[in-house]
Design an enzyme around this catalytic site. Structure first.
Site, PDB file in Angstrom:
ATOM      1  CG  HIS A   1      -2.117  -0.864   1.103  1.00 17.64           C
ATOM      2  ND1 HIS A   1      -2.898  -0.898  -0.032  1.00 17.64           N
ATOM      3  CD2 HIS A   1      -2.681  -1.745   1.987  1.00 17.64           C
ATOM      4  CE1 HIS A   1      -3.894  -1.752   0.154  1.00 17.64           C
ATOM      5  NE2 HIS A   1      -3.789  -2.277   1.357  1.00 17.64           N
TER       6      HIS A   1
ATOM      7  CB  CYS B   1      -2.338   3.056  -5.720  1.00 17.04           C
ATOM      8  SG  CYS B   1      -3.200   1.479  -5.825  1.00 17.04           S
TER       9      CYS B   1
END
Length: 317
Positions: free
Chosen positions: A181, A243
């Site tokens: 993440h 991301c």
């Protein structure tokens, strides 16, 4: 006459008596303002504080796993060699690949295994905790444990290895995909992966293997695009995925690196050291300074506002 004299003396004594000392008082409005300032400082420093504690736990997990590698059966060189060989057999049997589908944040493994191949969960897990290895990217301050799979729980505590892609033990025709993440308020993880530069190196440590990889490609993939992450039969590759942009997470960053051989001795030495993250807790200094300044102000303001000497009135007689 005598009574009058005594009365005048009593009056004079009362007038010469010093006034009672003023008590320390602090206006409630200012007290609330100080508390709000301190709360604001705490909120401002929360990401750094939470990240520090998360990095400490990640370092502890890596250190604990390294210690377990010194206990049976992982401490047996024969066992370690067998695990590495099984992982390579797994990679040879794997039609390795990954697919980053449109509008999805995490890639999916698309590799197919030949019948009779070793089970994924049984490989490279000598500690029995899912710990596979260690990823070190010094220039970005990354020193994280690598775990099997990409479940959300896994990606919140470290780096996940994408099942269906090559296990990170090196070899021509392999391409391991690792993901984590980015932008979590409580943990750094791959937050700084956007700063990766072509030419940077990172290392992956798995049992007795320390592999160094040099970045040669960095891509930002549009969310509407589908990207294939496939092995190259002539190259030894690793791709890091996360991301971007930070907090929006609409696109994906793909950072691909090729193995450097032989592994530099400095990288081998660094892989043998204990994790040194998260470093000094500067957030604690910020909170301490703010609390000290506010405490000093409260003490000064309460005293300065309500103390002072009152001169006694002189008697006219």
């Amino acid at each position: 006459m005598q009574t009058s004299t005594r009365s005048r003396e009593a009056t004079r004594a009362r007038r010469m008596r010093p006034p009672p000392a003023a008590r320390w008082r602090f206006p409630p409005a200012q007290a609330i303002a100080c508390l709000l300032i301190l709360l604001g400082v705490c909120v401002l420093l929360y990401p750094q504080t939470a990240s520090w504690f998360a990095q400490r736990e990640q370092s502890r997990a890596t250190e604990s796993a390294q210690e377990r590698l010194e206990a049976p059966p992982a401490d047996d060189p024969g066992y370690r060699a067998e695990q590495i060989e099984l992982a390579r057999e797994y990679n040879d049997a794997l039609s390795s690949g990954a697919l980053l589908k449109a509008n999805t944040p995490v890639a999916t493994g698309e590799g197919d295994l030949a019948k009779g191949s070793p089970a994924y969960d049984e490989l490279l897990d000598p500690t029995g905790t899912g710990f596979m290895g260690r990823l070190q990217y010094p220039s970005l301050g990354i020193d994280l444990p690598i775990y099997h799979g990409t479940a959300d729980k896994t990606l919140r505590k470290g780096v996940g290895h994408l099942e269906g892609t090559s296990l990170p033990v090196g070899g021509a025709g392999t391409r391991a995909v690792l993901t984590a993440h980015r932008g979590l308020p409580e943990s750094t993880l791959f937050t700084h992966l956007d700063r990766a530069e072509v030419g940077d190196t990172f290392t992956i440590s798995v049992l007795d293997e320390v592999l160094t990889y040099r970045i040669f490609e960095k891509q930002v993939v549009d969310p509407a695009d589908t990207e294939e992450i496939l092995a190259d039969p002539d190259r030894d590759l690793v791709t890091l995925v996360t991301c971007t942009p930070l907090g929006i997470n609409s696109h994906r960053i793909l950072v691909t690196a090729e193995r450097v051989t032989p592994t530099p001795p400095s990288d081998i030495r660094a892989a043998a050291t204990h994790p040194d993250l998260p470093g000094f807790p500067w957030w604690a200094v910020g909170v301490g300074v703010a609390a000290t300044l506010l405490t000093a102000y409260v003490a000064w303001a309460g005293r300065a506002r309500h103390t002072g000497s009152v001169q006694p009135r002189r008697s006219s007689t």
